[in-house]
Design an enzyme around this catalytic site. Structure first.
Site: not given
Ligand code: AMP
Length: 281
Positions: A28, A30, A34, A145-146
């Site tokens: 979340g 977002l 995301h 990929q981050k």
């Molecule tokens: P999180 O909410 O941080 O657990 O992220 C959820 C998904 O979004 C994970 O697969 C992350 O790798 C992806 N994500 C987070 N930040 C980025 C970004 N800046 N660019 C691409 N994908 C992202």
């Protein structure tokens, strides 16, 4: 958009849909990173689902589970543009009921890099993603990929446990100044935010050395450390040049694709970033 809070409600929505489903697990708060994943899931499948769940299992005792930013209302407003999107917002009790005792551990890939600094982190990630996969039953799952090690761990888990799911890595979405978008960027003060693009600058400096022909792993690490050292607000946790597949730290000359990555504390935020060198873009 259909919001499901319980596992039962989610299963019922899934059962009503035939054809492929693309799934995006998130915690979340977002942002555009995301949303890039959600857009891919919507574009490439008959149906799409997003989960919003701040997973306590992947946070260490001294980490920011309590402080992690949450704004479900705003998240739902952002997702409401997608008609027919399923949004799964389970409670901690629904995901980890009293007596929960089954965990997924991806062994070697979880050990270095983030796993070395965050013991138990990838056990928490693999466990929650495995459970979400079983609930949502997607054909494709989208990860950024981050979080390169997370992507590698999930790919391995899917292979090892024969989940019938295609895992898709999505390129990192960045702000105009290069900072990788992250929910944790909200911890940064304006001064710290101005300093934060130093991670990407360090990665780009090493990438430029690589493009000039530098193949010595330590020289590339030194290039990144030198850029980071020039920013007084940046406190380096690690800088790494690792084999892009095994994630083992490289010594000596690179002989294949390498993951350049780092974790840097700026103020209250622990920021991570990475790029891969040695592959056709
Ligand atoms: P999180 O909410 O941080 O657990 O992220 C959820 C998904 O979004 C994970 O697969 C992350 O790798 C992806 N994500 C987070 N930040 C980025 C970004 N800046 N660019 C691409 N994908 C992202």
């Amino acid at each position: 958009m259909i919001v499901c809070e319980s596992i039962e409600a989610l299963r019922a929505e899934r059962a009503r849909r035939t054809g492929s489903l693309g799934f995006v697990p998130t915690m979340g708060y977002l942002h555009e990173g995301h949303m890039a994943l959600v857009q891919r899931a919507v574009a490439e499948n008959d149906h799409a689902a997003v989960s919003i769940f701040v997973n306590p299992l992947q946070f260490g005792e001294n980490e920011d589970f309590g402080a992690y930013p949450r704004d479900l209302e705003r998240d739902l407003a952002l997702l409401s543009a997608f008609v027919d999107l399923i949004v799964f917002t389970p409670s901690v009790e629904a995901m980890y009921p009293h007596g929960f005792q089954t965990y997924v551990q991806v062994e070697a890939l979880s050990q270095g890099l983030e796993g070395a600094r965050r013991p138990g982190h990838f056990r928490g990630v693999a466990t929650v993603v495995a459970k979400l996969f079983n609930i949502v039953q997607p054909q494709r799952a989208y990860f950024g990929q981050k979080d390169a090690q997370q992507l590698a761990v999930i790919r391995q888990m899917v292979r090892d446990l024969a989940f019938p799911i295609e895992v898709i890595g999505v390129p990192t979405v960045r702000a105009a100044d290069g900072l990788a978008l992250s929910s944790r960027n909200s911890y940064l003060t304006p001064e710290e935010r101005a300093a934060a693009p130093v991670l990407y600058r360090a990665l780009c400096a090493a990438q430029a050395r690589y493009a000039e022909g530098e193949r010595d792993a330590e020289a590339l690490r030194a290039t990144m450390r030198a850029v980071l050292a020039a920013e007084p607000l940046a406190h380096v946790e690690y800088v790494s040049v690792a084999d892009a597949e095994t994630l083992q730290e490289c010594e000596g000359r690179l002989c294949g694709p390498a993951l350049l990555s780092m974790a840097v504390r700026i103020g209250r935020a622990r920021l991570i970033d990475n790029i891969v060198v040695g592959v056709e873009q």
